[in-house]
Write a protein that holds these residues in place. Structure first.
Motif, PDB file in Angstrom:
ATOM      1  N   GLU A   1       0.846  -1.195   0.000  1.00 41.20           N
ATOM      2  CA  GLU A   1       0.000   0.000   0.000  1.00 41.20           C
ATOM      3  C   GLU A   1       0.881   1.244   0.000  1.00 41.20           C
ATOM      4  OE1 GLU A   1      -3.606   2.112   2.629  1.00 41.20           O
ATOM      5  OE2 GLU A   1      -2.676   0.236   3.299  1.00 41.20           O
ATOM      6  N   ILE A   2       0.416   2.270  -0.702  1.00 41.48           N
ATOM      7  CA  ILE A   2       1.043   3.589  -0.656  1.00 41.48           C
ATOM      8  C   ILE A   2      -0.065   4.568  -0.284  1.00 41.48           C
ATOM      9  CG2 ILE A   2       2.282   5.370  -1.940  1.00 41.48           C
ATOM     10  CD1 ILE A   2       3.482   3.146  -3.653  1.00 41.48           C
ATOM     11  N   ARG A   3       0.039   5.098   0.932  1.00 38.60           N
ATOM     12  CA  ARG A   3      -1.060   5.859   1.512  1.00 38.60           C
ATOM     13  C   ARG A   3      -0.720   7.341   1.568  1.00 38.60           C
ATOM     14  NH1 ARG A   3      -1.700   2.716   5.858  1.00 38.60           N
ATOM     15  NH2 ARG A   3      -0.373   3.968   7.209  1.00 38.60           N
ATOM     16  N   ALA A   4      -1.605   8.171   1.064  1.00 35.15           N
ATOM     17  CA  ALA A   4      -1.401   9.614   1.089  1.00 35.15           C
ATOM     18  C   ALA A   4      -1.323  10.103   2.530  1.00 35.15           C
ATOM     19  CB  ALA A   4      -2.535  10.320   0.361  1.00 35.15           C
ATOM     20  N   ASP A   5      -0.397  11.055   2.760  1.00 34.66           N
ATOM     21  CA  ASP A   5      -0.185  11.581   4.112  1.00 34.66           C
ATOM     22  C   ASP A   5       0.234  13.041   3.998  1.00 34.66           C
ATOM     23  OD1 ASP A   5       0.244  11.891   6.794  1.00 34.66           O
ATOM     24  OD2 ASP A   5       2.126  10.750   6.849  1.00 34.66           O
ATOM     25  N   GLY A   6      -0.747  13.913   3.757  1.00 36.74           N
ATOM     26  CA  GLY A   6      -0.451  15.338   3.558  1.00 36.74           C
ATOM     27  C   GLY A   6       0.334  15.544   2.278  1.00 36.74           C
ATOM     28  N   ASP A   7       1.506  16.196   2.414  1.00 34.98           N
ATOM     29  CA  ASP A   7       2.333  16.426   1.238  1.00 34.98           C
ATOM     30  C   ASP A   7       3.344  15.300   1.053  1.00 34.98           C
ATOM     31  OD1 ASP A   7       4.050  16.884   3.325  1.00 34.98           O
ATOM     32  OD2 ASP A   7       4.959  18.687   2.438  1.00 34.98           O
ATOM     33  N   ALA A   8       3.095  14.159   1.655  1.00 33.56           N
ATOM     34  CA  ALA A   8       3.980  13.002   1.555  1.00 33.56           C
ATOM     35  C   ALA A   8       3.123  11.745   1.460  1.00 33.56           C
ATOM     36  CB  ALA A   8       4.909  12.934   2.765  1.00 33.56           C
ATOM     37  N   VAL A   9       3.784  10.572   1.440  1.00 33.02           N
ATOM     38  CA  VAL A   9       3.074   9.307   1.450  1.00 33.02           C
ATOM     39  C   VAL A   9       3.704   8.382   2.493  1.00 33.02           C
ATOM     40  CG1 VAL A   9       2.341   9.420  -0.966  1.00 33.02           C
ATOM     41  CG2 VAL A   9       4.525   8.321  -0.380  1.00 33.02           C
ATOM     42  N   THR A  10       2.952   7.391   2.899  1.00 34.42           N
ATOM     43  CA  THR A  10       3.460   6.314   3.744  1.00 34.42           C
ATOM     44  C   THR A  10       3.480   5.041   2.907  1.00 34.42           C
ATOM     45  OG1 THR A  10       2.653   7.288   5.800  1.00 34.42           O
ATOM     46  CG2 THR A  10       3.033   4.910   5.786  1.00 34.42           C
ATOM     47  N   VAL A  11       4.628   4.375   2.892  1.00 36.91           N
ATOM     48  CA  VAL A  11       4.776   3.141   2.128  1.00 36.91           C
ATOM     49  C   VAL A  11       4.656   1.979   3.102  1.00 36.91           C
ATOM     50  CG1 VAL A  11       6.246   1.826   0.559  1.00 36.91           C
ATOM     51  CG2 VAL A  11       6.298   4.334   0.510  1.00 36.91           C
ATOM     52  N   VAL A  12       3.702   1.080   2.827  1.00 40.98           N
ATOM     53  CA  VAL A  12       3.364   0.004   3.755  1.00 40.98           C
ATOM     54  C   VAL A  12       3.734  -1.341   3.137  1.00 40.98           C
ATOM     55  CG1 VAL A  12       1.545  -1.024   5.157  1.00 40.98           C
ATOM     56  CG2 VAL A  12       1.458   1.418   4.581  1.00 40.98           C
ATOM     57  N   ALA A  13       4.391  -2.196   3.929  1.00 36.50           N
ATOM     58  CA  ALA A  13       4.736  -3.546   3.484  1.00 36.50           C
ATOM     59  C   ALA A  13       3.635  -4.522   3.870  1.00 36.50           C
ATOM     60  CB  ALA A  13       6.055  -3.982   4.112  1.00 36.50           C
ATOM     61  N   ASP A  14       3.646  -5.697   3.232  1.00 39.33           N
ATOM     62  CA  ASP A  14       2.604  -6.670   3.528  1.00 39.33           C
ATOM     63  C   ASP A  14       2.745  -7.282   4.921  1.00 39.33           C
ATOM     64  OD1 ASP A  14       4.796  -8.293   3.108  1.00 39.33           O
ATOM     65  OD2 ASP A  14       3.935  -9.410   1.425  1.00 39.33           O
ATOM     66  N   ASP A  15       3.897  -7.052   5.589  1.00 40.09           N
ATOM     67  CA  ASP A  15       4.048  -7.528   6.970  1.00 40.09           C
ATOM     68  C   ASP A  15       3.745  -6.437   7.996  1.00 40.09           C
ATOM     69  OD1 ASP A  15       6.227  -5.855   6.768  1.00 40.09           O
ATOM     70  OD2 ASP A  15       7.745  -7.420   7.032  1.00 40.09           O
ATOM     71  N   GLY A  16       3.249  -5.284   7.520  1.00 42.77           N
ATOM     72  CA  GLY A  16       2.844  -4.217   8.414  1.00 42.77           C
ATOM     73  C   GLY A  16       3.872  -3.122   8.630  1.00 42.77           C
ATOM     74  N   ARG A  17       5.110  -3.315   8.220  1.00 45.63           N
ATOM     75  CA  ARG A  17       6.115  -2.263   8.369  1.00 45.63           C
ATOM     76  C   ARG A  17       5.706  -1.031   7.558  1.00 45.63           C
ATOM     77  NH1 ARG A  17      11.645  -4.895   6.657  1.00 45.63           N
ATOM     78  NH2 ARG A  17      10.253  -6.442   5.689  1.00 45.63           N
ATOM     79  N   GLU A  18       6.086   0.149   8.049  1.00 43.37           N
ATOM     80  CA  GLU A  18       5.734   1.387   7.375  1.00 43.37           C
ATOM     81  C   GLU A  18       6.949   2.297   7.239  1.00 43.37           C
ATOM     82  OE1 GLU A  18       2.550   3.387   9.320  1.00 43.37           O
ATOM     83  OE2 GLU A  18       1.060   1.808   8.872  1.00 43.37           O
ATOM     84  N   LEU A  19       7.042   2.953   6.100  1.00 39.81           N
ATOM     85  CA  LEU A  19       8.025   4.015   5.877  1.00 39.81           C
ATOM     86  C   LEU A  19       7.223   5.294   5.758  1.00 39.81           C
ATOM     87  CD1 LEU A  19      10.231   2.211   3.187  1.00 39.81           C
ATOM     88  CD2 LEU A  19      10.701   2.438   5.633  1.00 39.81           C
ATOM     89  N   THR A  20       7.433   6.197   6.691  1.00 40.57           N
ATOM     90  CA  THR A  20       6.570   7.372   6.791  1.00 40.57           C
ATOM     91  C   THR A  20       7.237   8.633   6.261  1.00 40.57           C
ATOM     92  OG1 THR A  20       7.347   7.801   9.034  1.00 40.57           O
ATOM     93  CG2 THR A  20       5.404   6.395   8.791  1.00 40.57           C
ATOM     94  N   ASP A  21       6.392   9.656   6.016  1.00 39.48           N
ATOM     95  CA  ASP A  21       6.836  10.979   5.583  1.00 39.48           C
ATOM     96  C   ASP A  21       7.737  10.884   4.351  1.00 39.48           C
ATOM     97  OD1 ASP A  21       6.870  13.749   5.752  1.00 39.48           O
ATOM     98  OD2 ASP A  21       8.745  13.765   6.901  1.00 39.48           O
ATOM     99  N   VAL A  22       7.301  10.107   3.369  1.00 39.58           N
ATOM    100  CA  VAL A  22       8.082   9.887   2.140  1.00 39.58           C
ATOM    101  C   VAL A  22       7.674  10.930   1.097  1.00 39.58           C
ATOM    102  CG1 VAL A  22       8.637   8.271   0.287  1.00 39.58           C
ATOM    103  CG2 VAL A  22       8.271   7.432   2.635  1.00 39.58           C
ATOM    104  N   ALA A  23       8.645  11.745   0.680  1.00 40.96           N
ATOM    105  CA  ALA A  23       8.355  12.793  -0.303  1.00 40.96           C
ATOM    106  C   ALA A  23       8.296  12.243  -1.719  1.00 40.96           C
ATOM    107  CB  ALA A  23       9.417  13.887  -0.224  1.00 40.96           C
ATOM    108  N   GLN A  24       9.071  11.200  -1.997  1.00 36.14           N
ATOM    109  CA  GLN A  24       9.138  10.670  -3.359  1.00 36.14           C
ATOM    110  C   GLN A  24       9.491   9.188  -3.303  1.00 36.14           C
ATOM    111  OE1 GLN A  24       8.678  12.569  -6.332  1.00 36.14           O
ATOM    112  NE2 GLN A  24       8.639  10.580  -7.349  1.00 36.14           N
TER     113      GLN A  24
END
Length: 435
Positions: free
Chosen positions: A270-293
């Motif tokens: 999943e790639i989830r919108a988060d204001g002016d950034a996105v959160t990249v989500v793995a299938d095991d639940g890990r998240e990479l937050t505040d991603v500009a690109q």
């Protein structure tokens, strides 16, 4: 049909080389290119330096044609994509002259008066190539044979690990790029994620690493789907292509110094919108937050829609030409260990149709320009009736020492299909995207 031309789709490295071989054999080529210049896909990654030196980037028949114009091959340096276009591809297209038609997009290739089902008299009918010009006008061209060298550059693979776009990937299109970045200064001080394990991803990581050096608040995260680093850092001294080995070494140091954070076994769901950034989500639940690109550099796929009314045979896994799939499988081979793949292996159930170049490799990233040049040499020899030359292998490739398969995809210790690790080359578009 002997008076009809041979139609070549695409004015890239293999398409132009095919035309040069056809002319040399006394056959009439027509090269159809949808853009307004030769090597348009290469030009899009013109800022990237190739691993191959000039002798490995120039086709023999093309060189003979160019020599008649006073052209001389550049020195044994490693050109950028832009230099490859400027100093070889566009001069070659110019030498081919009227045989190259720009602004001509192929929309379909069929048999005259036959859809895919009709068998009666099929092989005796010419191909009908429907072409749309930049002004929208459509025309038809009849051809005795077709060489599809249209490549895979226009169909990059998604970030989603399941082979389809991740949830939210399309909606987040403004935050996702499927190309190697050039200018990255606008990302200074932001969090950037690179998805992919090949050379395109490595190039992107190193460009962003340079940015992080200049602006230390920049965060770079490198996402690998496989459970371990495996072959990502290359084969070092085992690789005959020195520039490729150097690239892998630089990537290893970037990770070891902590300038790049490495996430393994991270399969984007999943790639989830988060204001002016996105959160990249793995299938095991890990998240990479505040991603500009996000740079999703996960390979390419063939688009065979223009061949939908022809009979073609593709491998069910690689989507490569069925006859060469076993010889190019990245789980078994590197780009330096593939077998010769000539006219016999490239032949399709549709007599007179050949898919060559990166498109013939489907999803396999093991393609090299040299391999494509050998393909078109053999195919054209076959079309000219020289079966001895068509069957002969003239392919000599640089060794990589390893293959680029994922090995045991889920094993934390990696694994692999060859004795030692190495990166796979990307060119003809970075790969593979590759030369």
């Amino acid at each position: 049909m002997s008076d009809l031309p041979v139609l070549v789709v695409g004015a890239g490295p293999q398409g132009l080389a095919a035309a040069a071989h056809l002319l040399e054999r006394g056959l009439e080529p027509i090269v159809l290119e949808r853009c307004d210049a030769a090597g348009s896909a290469v030009a899009e990654w013109g800022h990237v330096r190739l691993f191959s030196a000039w002798p490995e980037l120039v086709d023999a028949a093309a060189a003979r044609l160019l020599a008649s114009t006073g052209w001389h091959s550049p020195a044994h340096a490693h050109p950028t994509g832009a230099e490859w276009v400027r100093d070889y591809l566009q001069p070659l297209a110019d030498a081919l002259g009227r045989h190259v038609r720009y602004g001509s997009e192929v929309t379909s290739i069929t048999r005259r008066g036959r859809d895919k089902v009709v068998e009666s008299g099929r092989a005796q009918q010419p191909f009908v190539v429907r072409v749309r010009a930049t002004d929208g006008v459509e025309t038809r061209i009849e051809a005795r044979a077709v060489i599809d060298a249209s490549g895979t550059w226009s169909t990059p693979a998604p970030a989603g690990a399941d082979g389809v776009p991740a949830i939210g990937e399309r909606a987040a299109a403004e935050r996702i790029s499927y190309r190697i970045p050039d200018g990255v200064d606008a990302l200074a001080g932001r969090h950037v994620v690179v998805v992919g394990a090949g050379h395109s991803a490595t190039h992107a990581v190193l460009r962003l690493c340079d940015l992080a050096r200049r602006e230390p608040t920049t965060r770079v995260t490198w996402v690998l789907r496989r459970a371990s680093v495996g072959t990502v850092f290359g084969g070092g001294a085992a690789d005959d292509l020195l520039e490729r080995a150097v690239l892998g070494g630089k990537a290893r140091r970037a990770v070891q110094t902590g300038r790049v954070a490495l996430e393994t076994g991270f399969r984007v769901s999943e790639i989830r919108a988060d204001g002016d950034a996105v959160t990249v989500v793995a299938d095991d639940g890990r998240e990479l937050t505040d991603v500009a690109q996000v740079f999703a550099l996960t390979g390419f796929r063939p688009d065979v829609s223009i061949l939908s009314e022809l009979r073609i045979a593709l491998d069910p896994a690689l989507e490569a030409v069925a006859g060469i799939a076993a010889e190019i499988d990245p789980n078994l081979h590197s780009c330096g260990s593939v077998g010769a793949t000539g006219a016999a292996e490239l032949a399709q159930p549709e007599t007179g149709l050949f898919i060559v170049g990166a498109k013939s490799y489907g999803r396999a990233p093991t393609f090299l320009a040299l391999t494509g040049y050998e393909q078109v040499r053999s195919v054209v020899a076959h079309l000219a009736g020289d079966e001895e030359a068509a069957a002969r292998s003239e392919l000599v490739l640089p060794d990589t020492g390893v293959c680029g398969g994922a090995g045991d995809f889920d094993a934390p210790t990696g694994g692999g299909c060859c004795a030692s690790p190495a990166l796979m080359q990307i060119v003809s578009a970075p790969a593979g995207t590759s030369a």
